[in-house]
Design a protein around this motif. Sequence first.
Motif, PDB file in Angstrom:
ATOM      1  N   PRO A   1       0.791  -1.233   0.000  1.00  0.00           N
ATOM      2  CA  PRO A   1       0.000   0.000   0.000  1.00  0.00           C
ATOM      3  C   PRO A   1       0.822   1.281   0.000  1.00  0.00           C
ATOM      4  N   TYR A   2       1.984   1.286   0.642  1.00  0.00           N
ATOM      5  CA  TYR A   2       2.796   2.508   0.663  1.00  0.00           C
ATOM      6  C   TYR A   2       3.339   2.797  -0.736  1.00  0.00           C
ATOM      7  N   ARG A   3       3.849   1.768  -1.380  1.00  0.00           N
ATOM      8  CA  ARG A   3       4.389   1.917  -2.736  1.00  0.00           C
ATOM      9  C   ARG A   3       3.285   2.330  -3.707  1.00  0.00           C
ATOM     10  N   ILE A   4       2.129   1.722  -3.588  1.00  0.00           N
ATOM     11  CA  ILE A   4       1.013   2.067  -4.475  1.00  0.00           C
ATOM     12  C   ILE A   4       0.646   3.540  -4.329  1.00  0.00           C
ATOM     13  N   ARG A   5       0.681   4.037  -3.088  1.00  0.00           N
ATOM     14  CA  ARG A   5       0.299   5.432  -2.835  1.00  0.00           C
ATOM     15  C   ARG A   5       1.207   6.397  -3.590  1.00  0.00           C
ATOM     16  N   TRP A   6       2.531   6.180  -3.533  1.00  0.00           N
ATOM     17  CA  TRP A   6       3.390   7.132  -4.239  1.00  0.00           C
ATOM     18  C   TRP A   6       3.460   6.839  -5.735  1.00  0.00           C
ATOM     19  N   LEU A   7       3.299   5.575  -6.137  1.00  0.00           N
ATOM     20  CA  LEU A   7       3.321   5.266  -7.567  1.00  0.00           C
ATOM     21  C   LEU A   7       2.206   5.989  -8.320  1.00  0.00           C
TER      22      LEU A   7
ATOM     23  N   GLN B   1      11.218  10.271  -5.318  1.00  0.00           N
ATOM     24  CA  GLN B   1      11.101  11.255  -4.256  1.00  0.00           C
ATOM     25  C   GLN B   1      10.119  12.374  -4.578  1.00  0.00           C
ATOM     26  N   ALA B   2      10.005  12.757  -5.826  1.00  0.00           N
ATOM     27  CA  ALA B   2       9.038  13.787  -6.207  1.00  0.00           C
ATOM     28  C   ALA B   2       7.610  13.287  -5.960  1.00  0.00           C
ATOM     29  N   ALA B   3       7.369  12.025  -6.261  1.00  0.00           N
ATOM     30  CA  ALA B   3       6.044  11.446  -6.032  1.00  0.00           C
ATOM     31  C   ALA B   3       5.747  11.353  -4.536  1.00  0.00           C
ATOM     32  N   VAL B   4       6.753  10.996  -3.745  1.00  0.00           N
ATOM     33  CA  VAL B   4       6.576  10.932  -2.287  1.00  0.00           C
ATOM     34  C   VAL B   4       6.267  12.325  -1.749  1.00  0.00           C
ATOM     35  N   ALA B   5       6.979  13.336  -2.226  1.00  0.00           N
ATOM     36  CA  ALA B   5       6.725  14.710  -1.793  1.00  0.00           C
ATOM     37  C   ALA B   5       5.299  15.127  -2.131  1.00  0.00           C
TER      38      ALA B   5
END
Length: 117
Positions: free
Chosen positions: A24-30, A43-47
């Motif tokens: 779920p964490y990876r899916i959220r930023w992907l 990192q831009a997606a995480v931000a």
Amino acid sequence: MDARTAEPCPAGEHLAELLARPGPYRIRWLRQVTRGTPDRVNQAAVARVLAQWLWLNGEAPESETLPRALRDRVSRALGGRQLSAATLRLFAAAFALSEQDEADLWTLLDADRPARP
């Protein structure tokens, strides 16, 4: 000691590992990736995930400059160079970290802090 030469922050390194794992964490930023490869943590997606959480919770006004402003904070945290308590709280909320994952990160962060006399 300079942040670039400091010992790696185990909590930051573990956070990066959690975000890179399938789930779920990876899916959220992907979902936020606009360019680049999804093979490693973007990192831009995480931000952008962090910014969206701040906007939705009234913590910051909606602005396209916020994700860019968060990039350095994300880079330091995920690069294992520096992870503050405030940044850890933001990641935990924005990514809805499980209780266990959050507890593990706090344990690592607390162990990394020097003892006070």
